[in-house]
Design a protein around this motif. Structure first.
Motif, PDB file in Angstrom:
ATOM      1  N   ILE A  41       0.820  -0.703  -0.203  1.00 31.61           N
ATOM      2  CA  ILE A  41       0.210  -0.335  -0.193  1.00 31.61           C
ATOM      3  C   ILE A  41       0.636   1.589   0.279  1.00 31.61           C
ATOM      4  CG2 ILE A  41      -1.459   1.337   1.435  1.00 31.61           C
ATOM      5  CD1 ILE A  41      -3.024  -1.291   2.344  1.00 31.61           C
ATOM      6  N   PHE A  44      -1.459   6.085   1.266  1.00 35.98           N
ATOM      7  CA  PHE A  44      -2.098   5.675   2.685  1.00 35.98           C
ATOM      8  C   PHE A  44      -3.650   6.161   3.322  1.00 35.98           C
ATOM      9  CE2 PHE A  44       2.820   6.083   2.924  1.00 35.98           C
ATOM     10  CZ  PHE A  44       3.231   4.843   3.055  1.00 35.98           C
ATOM     11  N   ASN A  47      -7.056   3.949   1.151  1.00 38.99           N
ATOM     12  CA  ASN A  47      -7.085   2.451   0.739  1.00 38.99           C
ATOM     13  C   ASN A  47      -8.357   1.341   1.631  1.00 38.99           C
ATOM     14  OD1 ASN A  47      -5.573   1.481   3.395  1.00 38.99           O
ATOM     15  ND2 ASN A  47      -4.337   3.108   2.561  1.00 38.99           N
ATOM     16  N   THR A  63      -1.633   1.769   7.666  1.00 38.54           N
ATOM     17  CA  THR A  63      -1.702   0.925   6.471  1.00 38.54           C
ATOM     18  C   THR A  63      -1.757  -0.214   7.314  1.00 38.54           C
ATOM     19  OG1 THR A  63       0.414   0.690   4.461  1.00 38.54           O
ATOM     20  CG2 THR A  63       0.989   1.163   6.224  1.00 38.54           C
TER      21      THR A  63
END
Length: 226
Positions: A41, A44, A47, A63
């Motif tokens: 990922i 940040f 997601n 994350t």
């Protein structure tokens, strides 16, 4: 010579596959490291980890390092950390998670690392808090200080494993208590845990930390179930 003989008699073992490890690699072998389902990922703020908490708690950045898969490598590693007393696995996983984001801006404005606490009875039985060793690994790479004293888990709750999302939240809400807030005032805190499923434990912990004057929160977990 003596070290080589010791390693021959007591070889280092990979805690993911059980095979012997040679060389300087510790805790889990190169092959198993390559088989981890890395999430990679880089966004940040938008997601699946961050989105899980939208409308629930505000994280500046969030994350996870790897995907948690049933009977997968990361599950075996976390099992050895939590239930077999292999604390160094947590340190290694923390280091790898930190190295994954060392070339990004993830750690740039973080001030302090706070591992999610477990109840004193559970810690006494297990002998340690697994998230503490993950935080130690992060500290080894980033040199960010780790705080173990400002928040504690007041109630010894049931296992979350077989509970649904609402049951999980009900189980952990109001279980965390602030002990010392002075050193966290105005700080950007990185909350650290081993695995995230529904996020109920992290939400409950974050809700308490956000009562501290001027704090910002970010999140890093070793694994996520999606």
């Amino acid at each position: 010579m003596l070290k080589a003989l010791f390693n021959l008699i007591y070889p280092k073992i990979c805690y993911a596959c059980g095979e012997a490890i040679s060389g300087k690699i510790s805790n889990f072998c190169i092959s198993c490291r390559g088989e981890l389902a890395f999430l990679n990922i880089r966004d940040f703020e938008n997601n699946p980890i961050q989105q899980l908490f939208w409308g629930r708690v505000t994280f500046e950045k969030a994350t996870a390092f790897a995907k948690f898969e049933k009977n997968g490598k990361i599950q075996k590693l976390l099992h050895s950390l939590k239930y077999k007393g292999i604390k160094e696995v947590g340190v290694t996983l923390g280091e790898l998670a930190a190295l994954e984001h060392r070339d990004t801006d993830f750690f740039n404005d973080i001030d302090i690392v706070v591992p999610v606490p477990i109840h004193a009875k559970k810690q006494k039985k297990r002998g340690y808090n697994q998230s503490h060793y993950i935080a130690e690994g992060i500290e080894n790479v980033t040199e960010l200080p780790v705080d173990l004293t400002s928040i504690k888990k007041e109630l010894n709750t049931e296992s979350q494993t077989r509970k649904g999302r609402f049951e999980r939240f009900e189980n952990v809400s109001n279980t965390f208590t602030l002990v010392n807030t002075e050193q966290l005032k105005g700080k950007h805190i990185l909350l650290v845990d081993d695995v995230i499923t529904t996020g109920s434990t992290l939400e409950a912990c974050a809700n308490v930390l956000q009562k501290i004057e001027g704090v910002k929160l970010s999140l890093l977990t070793i694994s996520a179930t999606y």
